[in-house]
Design a protein around this motif. Structure first.
Motif: not given
Ligand code: NI
Ligand code: MN
Length: 228
Positions: A59-70
């Motif tokens: 949800p945080i990645a989607k709402s901020n249009n931010a990538p998840v680094v993993a």
């Protein structure tokens, strides 16, 4: 540079008007003081796939249009659920533009638990070394004590080490104190304690033990911030 503690292992690092958040576990944490919807960030970093580290990542990645680094396996799984990801692996460095994140190993496990209770392989667990504005922060993720922490102490000048102290699932305060010494950390932020009954610890006593060893200890409350 500003570091905010959101509880459990979740910290947010703000630098040059940008920010990254590591291991968001907020909506499942009864003591949380932040709302997931309030988090503004440019990247979400995950140390491993356990629920108490990834719960609010999508949800945080989607709402901020931010990538998840993993790590690639966890990134691949999240990508399949519609999350924008940057898959990487141990020893690699990702340049986010405002900060560099190097993935290091950790001694723990990592699996993704599906809705039906089945577990699938989540890659190996990791930690991160974050470098920005001439500062170096190490987030150890979930881990027991291991000798290569000495190596990271030799390779990096660590301004802040973020270390688990809860015991039971990770190292406890005694081993975290040894880790802090091996890392040569100037300052330590204890995390991964008091969230659940098996990981109750006295952070004040840990900070005192650090101070006796000449290391600055900063046990932040939820929502509290330190400047680096
Ligand atoms: Ni874990
Ligand atoms: Mn954990």
């Amino acid at each position: 540079m500003k570091i905010t503690y959101h509880g459990h292992s979740c910290v947010q690092i703000e630098v040059n008007g940008k920010s990254l958040i590591i291991d968001p576990f907020i909506s499942g944490n009864a003591a949380a003081v932040t709302k997931v919807e309030e988090i503004k960030t440019d990247a979400v970093l995950l140390t491993h796939a356990h629920m108490d580290h990834i719960l609010d990542a999508a949800p945080i990645a989607k709402s901020n249009n931010a990538p998840v680094v993993a790590i690639v396996e966890l990134a691949g799984y999240l990508e399949s659920t519609g999350v924008q990801t940057i898959g990487m692996n141990i020893g690699g460095t990702v340049d986010l533009g405002f900060a560099k994140a190097t993935m290091i190993h950790a001694f723990h496990t990592s699996s993704i638990t599906l809705e039906d209770g089945q577990s699938i392989y989540g890659g190996t667990p990791a930690g991160f070394i974050i470098e920005a504005e001439g500062r170096t922060i190490l987030h150890a993720g979930d881990t027991g004590l291991f000798g290569d922490l000495k190596m990271f102490g030799e390779l990096y000048e660590i301004d802040l080490a973020i270390l688990p102290i809860g015991g039971h699932f990770t190292m406890g305060p005694e081993h975290a104190l040894i880790a802090a010494k091996w890392l040569g950390a100037r300052q330590v932020l204890p995390v991964h304690y008091n969230t659940f009954p098996p990981i109750r610890q006295d952070a004040g006593a840990f900070v005192q033990a650090l101070e006796e060893a000449g290391i600055r200890g900063s046990a932040l409350g939820y929502g509290e911030t330190l400047e680096l």
